[in-house]
Design a protein around this motif. Structure first.
Motif, PDB file in Angstrom:
ATOM      1  N   LEU A  45       0.807  -1.414  -0.144  1.00 48.41           N
ATOM      2  CA  LEU A  45       0.089  -0.041  -0.115  1.00 48.41           C
ATOM      3  C   LEU A  45       0.918   1.170  -0.064  1.00 48.41           C
ATOM      4  O   LEU A  45       1.867   1.304   0.561  1.00 48.41           O
ATOM      5  N   ARG A  46       0.335   2.216  -0.660  1.00 44.74           N
ATOM      6  CA  ARG A  46       1.052   3.487  -0.728  1.00 44.74           C
ATOM      7  C   ARG A  46      -0.300   4.732  -0.185  1.00 44.74           C
ATOM      8  O   ARG A  46      -1.364   4.551  -0.615  1.00 44.74           O
ATOM      9  N   ARG A  47       0.340   5.592   0.450  1.00 47.68           N
ATOM     10  CA  ARG A  47      -0.570   6.719   0.951  1.00 47.68           C
ATOM     11  C   ARG A  47      -0.081   8.049   0.102  1.00 47.68           C
ATOM     12  O   ARG A  47       1.167   8.233   0.393  1.00 47.68           O
ATOM     13  N   CYS A  48      -0.961   8.875  -0.416  1.00 46.86           N
ATOM     14  CA  CYS A  48      -0.747   9.927  -0.994  1.00 46.86           C
ATOM     15  C   CYS A  48      -0.559  10.975   0.072  1.00 46.86           C
ATOM     16  O   CYS A  48      -1.211  11.017   1.237  1.00 46.86           O
ATOM     17  N   ALA A  49       0.730  11.869  -0.245  1.00 45.96           N
ATOM     18  CA  ALA A  49       1.108  12.592   1.036  1.00 45.96           C
ATOM     19  C   ALA A  49       0.299  13.821   0.917  1.00 45.96           C
ATOM     20  O   ALA A  49       0.357  14.583   1.952  1.00 45.96           O
ATOM     21  N   GLN A  50      -0.375  14.213  -0.036  1.00 50.25           N
ATOM     22  CA  GLN A  50      -1.385  15.378  -0.128  1.00 50.25           C
ATOM     23  C   GLN A  50      -2.754  15.185   0.522  1.00 50.25           C
ATOM     24  O   GLN A  50      -3.180  16.165   1.023  1.00 50.25           O
ATOM     25  N   PRO A  99       8.506  14.428   5.993  1.00 50.31           N
ATOM     26  CA  PRO A  99       7.856  14.676   7.695  1.00 50.31           C
ATOM     27  C   PRO A  99       6.666  13.545   8.048  1.00 50.31           C
ATOM     28  O   PRO A  99       6.588  12.669   7.335  1.00 50.31           O
ATOM     29  N   GLU A 100       6.872  13.421   9.178  1.00 48.54           N
ATOM     30  CA  GLU A 100       5.996  12.555   9.831  1.00 48.54           C
ATOM     31  C   GLU A 100       4.354  12.946   9.562  1.00 48.54           C
ATOM     32  O   GLU A 100       4.031  13.869   9.221  1.00 48.54           O
ATOM     33  N   LEU A 101       3.664  12.079   8.933  1.00 45.20           N
ATOM     34  CA  LEU A 101       2.283  12.251   8.576  1.00 45.20           C
ATOM     35  C   LEU A 101       1.251  12.116   9.700  1.00 45.20           C
ATOM     36  O   LEU A 101       1.736  11.245  10.722  1.00 45.20           O
ATOM     37  N   ALA A 102       0.005  12.480   9.450  1.00 46.86           N
ATOM     38  CA  ALA A 102      -0.961  12.236  10.610  1.00 46.86           C
ATOM     39  C   ALA A 102      -1.003  10.575  10.806  1.00 46.86           C
ATOM     40  O   ALA A 102      -0.825  10.056   9.726  1.00 46.86           O
TER      41      ALA A 102
END
Length: 128
Positions: A45-50, A99-102
């Motif tokens: 899985l990949r998470r959109c950083a935006q 950066p760290e994401l939520a």
């Protein structure tokens, strides 16, 4: 500004202002949004950083993360796998530190890999 992965060896606060990254947005779920909706499956899985969209990787049959990037213009994803914190910029074909994401930072460790409605011959269906 993102930092090229491995070049500086650490995180840098300047990256929180990088276009294409919103560190305050939580992930859309724990699995690939489109695969779950269609009864499909994913490898990683990949998470959109935006916007936080969770999509499947390019090794997965449907490649929803890169399709999301192409459709929305959101260029940066972060791995959504436990223990991985790298970012990938589709337009630059480059890995970065960011950066760290939520939270959460990854899918649940108890979630199987591959995930979703996995066929018995799943390995023959991976893109390499």
């Amino acid at each position: 500004m993102l930092l090229v992965r491995g070049r500086w060896g650490g995180k840098d606060e300047r990256m929180t202002n990088t276009p294409g990254i919103d560190a305050t947005v939580p992930p859309s779920g724990t699995g690939c949004a489109e695969c779950l909706e269609a009864g499909g499956w994913w490898f990683h899985l990949r998470r959109c950083a935006q916007c936080g969209h969770i999509g499947c990787c390019d090794s997965s049959p449907s490649q929803h993360a890169s399709a999301h990037s192409a459709e929305t213009g959101h260029p940066i994803v972060r791995s959504f796998e436990p223990g991985e914190d790298w970012f990938w910029h589709y337009g630059e074909s480059q890995y970065y530190d960011g950066p760290e994401l939520a939270p959460p930072a990854s899918r649940p460790e108890t979630q199987p890999v591959p995930g979703g409605n996995v066929p018995t011959d799943w390995q023959s269906k991976l893109h390499r």
